[in-house]
Design a protein around this motif. Structure first.
Motif, PDB file in Angstrom:
ATOM      1  N   ARG A  53       0.843  -1.204   0.000  1.00 47.74           N
ATOM      2  CA  ARG A  53       0.000   0.000   0.000  1.00 47.74           C
ATOM      3  C   ARG A  53       0.880   1.257   0.000  1.00 47.74           C
ATOM      4  O   ARG A  53       0.605   2.222  -0.718  1.00 47.74           O
ATOM      5  CB  ARG A  53      -0.894  -0.028   1.252  1.00 47.74           C
ATOM      6  N   LEU A  54       1.949   1.202   0.787  1.00 40.62           N
ATOM      7  CA  LEU A  54       2.875   2.339   0.840  1.00 40.62           C
ATOM      8  C   LEU A  54       3.549   2.560  -0.516  1.00 40.62           C
ATOM      9  O   LEU A  54       3.717   3.694  -0.973  1.00 40.62           O
ATOM     10  CB  LEU A  54       3.958   2.084   1.889  1.00 40.62           C
ATOM     11  N   LEU A  55       3.932   1.456  -1.141  1.00 44.34           N
ATOM     12  CA  LEU A  55       4.640   1.569  -2.424  1.00 44.34           C
ATOM     13  C   LEU A  55       3.699   2.079  -3.523  1.00 44.34           C
ATOM     14  O   LEU A  55       4.121   2.835  -4.408  1.00 44.34           O
ATOM     15  CB  LEU A  55       5.258   0.228  -2.799  1.00 44.34           C
ATOM     16  N   MET A  56       2.441   1.697  -3.441  1.00 44.63           N
ATOM     17  CA  MET A  56       1.469   2.215  -4.409  1.00 44.63           C
ATOM     18  C   MET A  56       1.346   3.729  -4.245  1.00 44.63           C
ATOM     19  O   MET A  56       1.321   4.488  -5.201  1.00 44.63           O
ATOM     20  CB  MET A  56       0.112   1.548  -4.167  1.00 44.63           C
ATOM     21  N   PHE A  57       1.301   4.156  -2.988  1.00 44.26           N
ATOM     22  CA  PHE A  57       1.245   5.593  -2.698  1.00 44.26           C
ATOM     23  C   PHE A  57       2.519   6.293  -3.181  1.00 44.26           C
ATOM     24  O   PHE A  57       2.466   7.391  -3.750  1.00 44.26           O
ATOM     25  CB  PHE A  57       1.059   5.786  -1.190  1.00 44.26           C
ATOM     26  N   ALA A  58       3.660   5.634  -2.996  1.00 44.63           N
ATOM     27  CA  ALA A  58       4.947   6.251  -3.347  1.00 44.63           C
ATOM     28  C   ALA A  58       5.059   6.539  -4.839  1.00 44.63           C
ATOM     29  O   ALA A  58       5.863   7.383  -5.260  1.00 44.63           O
ATOM     30  CB  ALA A  58       6.095   5.358  -2.890  1.00 44.63           C
ATOM     31  N   GLN A  59       4.250   5.862  -5.642  1.00 45.26           N
ATOM     32  CA  GLN A  59       4.292   6.138  -7.087  1.00 45.26           C
ATOM     33  C   GLN A  59       3.875   7.576  -7.399  1.00 45.26           C
ATOM     34  O   GLN A  59       4.189   8.111  -8.449  1.00 45.26           O
ATOM     35  CB  GLN A  59       3.385   5.156  -7.823  1.00 45.26           C
ATOM     36  N   ARG A  60       3.122   8.190  -6.484  1.00 44.16           N
ATOM     37  CA  ARG A  60       2.697   9.574  -6.687  1.00 44.16           C
ATOM     38  C   ARG A  60       3.797  10.578  -6.339  1.00 44.16           C
ATOM     39  O   ARG A  60       3.653  11.759  -6.605  1.00 44.16           O
ATOM     40  CB  ARG A  60       1.526   9.912  -5.758  1.00 44.16           C
ATOM     41  N   LEU A  61       4.836  10.108  -5.671  1.00 44.28           N
ATOM     42  CA  LEU A  61       5.826  11.031  -5.116  1.00 44.28           C
ATOM     43  C   LEU A  61       6.963  11.278  -6.092  1.00 44.28           C
ATOM     44  O   LEU A  61       7.291  10.414  -6.909  1.00 44.28           O
ATOM     45  CB  LEU A  61       6.400  10.455  -3.817  1.00 44.28           C
ATOM     46  N   ASN A  62       7.586  12.451  -5.970  1.00 44.06           N
ATOM     47  CA  ASN A  62       8.808  12.690  -6.720  1.00 44.06           C
ATOM     48  C   ASN A  62      10.009  12.235  -5.873  1.00 44.06           C
ATOM     49  O   ASN A  62       9.822  11.681  -4.781  1.00 44.06           O
ATOM     50  CB  ASN A  62       8.911  14.162  -7.151  1.00 44.06           C
ATOM     51  N   ASP A  63      11.223  12.484  -6.369  1.00 45.92           N
ATOM     52  CA  ASP A  63      12.411  11.985  -5.662  1.00 45.92           C
ATOM     53  C   ASP A  63      12.484  12.525  -4.234  1.00 45.92           C
ATOM     54  O   ASP A  63      12.852  11.814  -3.296  1.00 45.92           O
ATOM     55  CB  ASP A  63      13.683  12.376  -6.432  1.00 45.92           C
ATOM     56  N   GLN A  64      12.143  13.808  -4.105  1.00 51.46           N
ATOM     57  CA  GLN A  64      12.229  14.402  -2.759  1.00 51.46           C
ATOM     58  C   GLN A  64      11.196  13.757  -1.826  1.00 51.46           C
ATOM     59  O   GLN A  64      11.496  13.469  -0.667  1.00 51.46           O
ATOM     60  CB  GLN A  64      11.990  15.907  -2.849  1.00 51.46           C
ATOM     61  N   GLY A  65       9.999  13.550  -2.335  1.00 51.38           N
ATOM     62  CA  GLY A  65       8.956  12.916  -1.525  1.00 51.38           C
ATOM     63  C   GLY A  65       9.355  11.517  -1.094  1.00 51.38           C
ATOM     64  O   GLY A  65       9.168  11.121   0.061  1.00 51.38           O
ATOM     65  N   ARG A  66       9.958  10.777  -2.016  1.00 47.27           N
ATOM     66  CA  ARG A  66      10.376   9.411  -1.676  1.00 47.27           C
ATOM     67  C   ARG A  66      11.498   9.436  -0.633  1.00 47.27           C
ATOM     68  O   ARG A  66      11.542   8.589   0.271  1.00 47.27           O
ATOM     69  CB  ARG A  66      10.844   8.667  -2.937  1.00 47.27           C
ATOM     70  N   ALA A  67      12.379  10.423  -0.757  1.00 43.45           N
ATOM     71  CA  ALA A  67      13.472  10.525   0.226  1.00 43.45           C
ATOM     72  C   ALA A  67      12.914  10.862   1.615  1.00 43.45           C
ATOM     73  O   ALA A  67      13.360  10.301   2.620  1.00 43.45           O
ATOM     74  CB  ALA A  67      14.479  11.588  -0.213  1.00 43.45           C
ATOM     75  N   TYR A  68      11.934  11.767   1.676  1.00 41.40           N
ATOM     76  CA  TYR A  68      11.338  12.109   2.976  1.00 41.40           C
ATOM     77  C   TYR A  68      10.581  10.915   3.564  1.00 41.40           C
ATOM     78  O   TYR A  68      10.616  10.673   4.771  1.00 41.40           O
ATOM     79  CB  TYR A  68      10.384  13.298   2.835  1.00 41.40           C
TER      80      TYR A  68
ATOM     81  N   PRO B 284      15.269   5.281  -2.442  1.00 45.51           N
ATOM     82  CA  PRO B 284      15.280   6.711  -2.743  1.00 45.51           C
ATOM     83  C   PRO B 284      16.664   7.216  -3.151  1.00 45.51           C
ATOM     84  O   PRO B 284      17.677   6.688  -2.701  1.00 45.51           O
ATOM     85  CB  PRO B 284      14.855   7.344  -1.418  1.00 45.51           C
ATOM     86  N   LYS B 285      16.662   8.234  -4.009  1.00 45.09           N
ATOM     87  CA  LYS B 285      17.938   8.862  -4.369  1.00 45.09           C
ATOM     88  C   LYS B 285      18.311   9.858  -3.269  1.00 45.09           C
ATOM     89  O   LYS B 285      17.416  10.413  -2.634  1.00 45.09           O
ATOM     90  CB  LYS B 285      17.788   9.611  -5.691  1.00 45.09           C
ATOM     91  N   PRO B 286      19.617  10.114  -3.083  1.00 44.65           N
ATOM     92  CA  PRO B 286      19.999  11.104  -2.069  1.00 44.65           C
ATOM     93  C   PRO B 286      19.410  12.473  -2.425  1.00 44.65           C
ATOM     94  O   PRO B 286      19.474  12.896  -3.572  1.00 44.65           O
ATOM     95  CB  PRO B 286      21.531  11.127  -2.143  1.00 44.65           C
ATOM     96  N   GLU B 287      18.815  13.117  -1.472  1.00 41.30           N
ATOM     97  CA  GLU B 287      18.214  14.444  -1.677  1.00 41.30           C
ATOM     98  C   GLU B 287      18.802  15.392  -0.657  1.00 41.30           C
ATOM     99  O   GLU B 287      18.928  15.053   0.523  1.00 41.30           O
ATOM    100  CB  GLU B 287      16.701  14.369  -1.470  1.00 41.30           C
ATOM    101  N   ALA B 288      19.111  16.613  -1.106  1.00 41.16           N
ATOM    102  CA  ALA B 288      19.801  17.550  -0.226  1.00 41.16           C
ATOM    103  C   ALA B 288      19.019  17.823   1.057  1.00 41.16           C
ATOM    104  O   ALA B 288      19.592  17.899   2.141  1.00 41.16           O
ATOM    105  CB  ALA B 288      20.052  18.849  -0.977  1.00 41.16           C
ATOM    106  N   LYS B 289      17.692  17.946   0.952  1.00 41.84           N
ATOM    107  CA  LYS B 289      16.928  18.364   2.133  1.00 41.84           C
ATOM    108  C   LYS B 289      16.629  17.208   3.093  1.00 41.84           C
ATOM    109  O   LYS B 289      16.403  17.441   4.273  1.00 41.84           O
ATOM    110  CB  LYS B 289      15.609  18.999   1.693  1.00 41.84           C
TER     111      LYS B 289
END
Lengths: 383, 330
Positions: free
Chosen positions: B168-183, B210-215
């Motif tokens: 369920r989480l991974l289905m939701f994660a499809q909506r996220l961009n790289d920063q969202g996935r990192a958070y 997730p890819k490394p994200e600065a924030k």
């Protein structure tokens, strides 16, 4: 007459069409969406008719609010089993998460008391993991009264839902650990998965400290496992520090000084017990540090005493007198540096801070105190 | 035209009409349905308030009497309430979140200008809602625009979200961009020791990748902290298998931070293993400072030792020892 019959017939046809689509498709109906403005007038009569087919208890539970939910607790305790599915359906439609979560426990306690198998089956109709965990906790609290072993076995086979399984394991441990702490300690320490093991050990430590904080502290002093040791020490502190007036702080701290690992002594004395001791009895805390001033790990507590007394003292002499009781070295330097900072921070004559600082050799605490004093004496630029 | 007036035809049309109306009203599936529909009509023009206190008391009374449509109307432009008061009241609404339908609060907060107070209100709302009912809250999250969704809000939400199945989480994660996935990964790792189940969370983390994200804080750092006391051997396994030096540093950062809280002496060798010079220097400095302020005698002894010579440059050792009026022996 013929026209009237024609109208009634066609209204019935509309109603039949509506019913065919709108009848509940699943055992637990959970809609909360309001009807749209466009369809509202047309359907006013039809929805009334549909609502009449919903059991009264379901409608009542669906409309519960934070202001009136508690009135239902007594009613739930006497609900017949046939009403429980409707009560659950209604509850899951309630608009307020807090209401749902509070009452679901009562509903499942009642269900488990009447028919545990039906209650366990009904769990499948609950989609929220938190609601499900609360419902399971309610069932388990009833189950352990009659057959704790069967409850453990049932939770043990929940592998397809590891989140619910862990919630169940922790609930069972909370309910049963007190009966045989050693047995459950051995079991929890053997759990392979580190995060689960940690959660179980913390649950166990909380039960231990809740039953007997003295015994929990004693167990911590002899515990080899670092996670359980820390959990026992934290839980003991949490339970003991709530009874501020009856806590024997010096005796508890004396026991903490017996911890074999310096890291444990530093962590628990510095971060937990000493700040609470100083807040509740600063004079006694100061005396305790003096009486153990040969212990190098009390450098930070000496600094804390310095800050507390430096802010409160009315004369420098009293601080000089206190500090002189600490032998030369780290504790004394930490005390005087922090007393100077505390003195300056409360806007007392700055010469006093300098006098205190003169008692202190070169160290990080002194550098920090100098920075604070500098900040206090530097006039702020006018806007 | 005659067949249109035939009773069978009109009856069939009526059946279809009833069915069409019911289709519009019917919820899609089981579960608690999140309605994003605004109330059908604004019930009133907001009263004018002499002070924030007056507005706050009006709000509490409206909550007590469940006049949520009135509350919602208060936050409409035509109510005349200033934006600054709306922002303050939105904070009050979130504080009383359990007494209001959270969907109402969500709609109100999302209509406010995106600034500090409304961001804090949205974060608080989502955090609490996810803790109470992650499934329902997730459906609200799925309606958020990307600029509101892909933020630190996902870190806070993760305590509750971690209790949902990984799929369920991974289905939701499809909506996220790289920063969202990192958070999201950062949050899941942060709460892994307290919430949900590690087997579920680790599955989600491994597939999120997730890819490394600065924030965002790397999830390896959060896991390093969580496993530091419970399973240091597992951290060492990850370190041995990790080819990326930045990720190894992230593991070590979390590991040494937690160990250093109680035992700065034990954290120093971990700091010394960090590959990035500035990161290594920063952590060595933090732990030496902590050690010197908790057990100065032991820390100064270490600074004079071979172990310190191996971990610090001669200049660094000299810098620390000088502050205590000491000289560094070569």
């Amino acid at each position: 007459m013929k026209v009237a019959l024609w109208i009634v017939w066609h209204l019935l046809a509309i109603g039949a069409g509506y019913w065919l689509i709108a009848r509940p498709a699943t055992p637990v109906e959970t809609t909360t969406g309001p009807p749209t403005k466009r369809t509202q007038p047309l359907l006013a009569n039809l929805t009334q008719a549909a609502a009449a087919s919903v059991p009264e208890i379901e409608r009542r539970f669906a409309s519960l609010t934070p202001e009136n939910w508690a009135n239902e607790l007594n009613a739930i305790a006497t609900l017949p089993i046939d009403d429980l599915p409707s009560a659950l359906r209604g509850l899951l439609r309630a608009r307020f998460p807090g209401v749902r979560r509070r009452l679901i426990r009562a509903v499942f306690e009642r269900w488990a008391a009447l028919d545990r198998h039906a209650a366990l089956s009904a769990l499948a109709g609950v989609s929220s993991p938190q609601m499900k965990a609360t419902a399971l906790a309610a069932i388990l609290s009833e189950w352990v009264k009659t057959d704790a072993n069967a409850a453990w076995q049932w939770v043990g086979q929940l592998e397809q839902d590891p989140v619910l399984q862990e919630a169940g394991l922790m609930e069972l441990l909370s309910l049963t650990a007190i009966q045989d702490l050693d047995h459950y300690r051995t079991w929890a320490l053997q759990v392979d998965e580190p995060m689960l093991r940690s959660k179980l050990l913390w649950t166990l430590a909380n039960q231990w400290a809740q039953r007997d904080p003295e015994a929990a502290l004693d167990a911590a002093l002899h515990e080899d496992d670092p996670v359980l040791r820390k959990a026992l020490l934290d839980a003991t502190f949490n339970h003991t520090s709530r009874q501020v007036k009856t806590t024997d702080w010096p005796s508890a701290l004396d026991r903490l000084l017996q911890l074999p690992h310096q890291a444990d002594r530093v962590e628990h004395i510095n971060e937990r017990w000493m700040p609470a001791f100083i807040e509740n009895a600063p004079e006694a805390a100061s005396a305790w540090v003096i009486s153990h001033s040969q212990r190098p790990e009390l450098q930070r507590p000496a600094a804390m005493i310095g800050s507390a007394l430096g802010g409160k003292a009315e004369t420098v002499a009293s601080l000089l007198q206190y500090g002189s009781q600490l032998g030369l070295g780290p504790l004394r330097d930490a005390f005087f540096a922090n007393a100077a900072a505390g003195w300056a921070f409360t806007k007392k004559p700055i010469e006093g801070a300098q006098q205190l600082l003169d008692q202190c050799g070169p160290c990080l605490e002194r550098e920090e105190a100098l920075a604070i004093i500098q900040q206090v004496i530097t006039p702020r630029p006018s806007k | 035209v005659t067949w249109l007036s035939h009773p069978l035809t009109t009856t069939a049309l009526c059946l279809l009409l009833g069915a069409a109306v019911a289709t519009q009203q019917r919820p899609p599936t089981a579960g608690v349905e999140v309605s994003d529909a605004a109330p059908s009509e604004p019930p009133l023009i907001a009263p004018s308030f002499a002070s924030h206190r007056a507005a706050h008391e009006w709000l509490l009374e409206a909550i007590r009497s469940a006049r949520f449509d009135h509350i919602e109307a208060l936050f409409r432009p035509e109510s005349g309430l200033s934006i600054s008061r709306q922002l303050d009241l939105a904070g009050d609404l979130v504080q009383n979140y359990r007494r209001i339908d959270p969907r109402v609060v969500g709609r109100i907060v999302l209509r406010l200008p995106q600034e500090r107070k409304s961001i804090v209100a949205l974060n608080d709302l989502v955090t609490r809602w996810c803790q109470d009912d992650a499934e329902e809250a997730l459906r609200f999250l799925e309606t958020l625009p990307p600029e509101r969704l892909n933020t630190i809000l996902l870190h806070n939400a993760s305590w509750g979200l971690s209790q949902l199945p990984a799929d369920r989480l991974l289905m939701f994660a499809q909506r996220l961009n790289d920063q969202g996935r990192a958070y999201l990964a950062e949050g899941l790792a942060t709460f892994a020791e307290q919430s949900g189940s590690w087997s579920n969370t680790s599955l989600a983390l491994s597939r999120l990748d997730p890819k490394p994200e600065a924030k965002a804080i790397p999830f390896q750092q959060q896991l390093g902290g969580n496993l530091a006391r419970t399973a240091p051997a597992l951290i060492e396994q990850h370190l041995a298998a990790e080819p990326d030096a930045r990720k190894r540093d992230a593991w070590l950062t979390g590991y040494s931070w937690v160990i250093g809280l109680a035992d700065p002496a034990a954290a120093l060798p971990l700091d010394a293993r960090m590959s990035h010079p500035e990161t290594r220097e920063k952590h060595l400095r933090q732990h030496l400072t902590r050690w010197l302020k908790t057990d100065r005698t032991a820390a100064l002894t270490w600074l004079m030792s071979d172990a310190a010579r191996a971990s610090l440059t001669p200049e660094q050792r000299q810098h620390w020892l000088q502050r205590y009026g000491m000289e560094a022996a070569p």
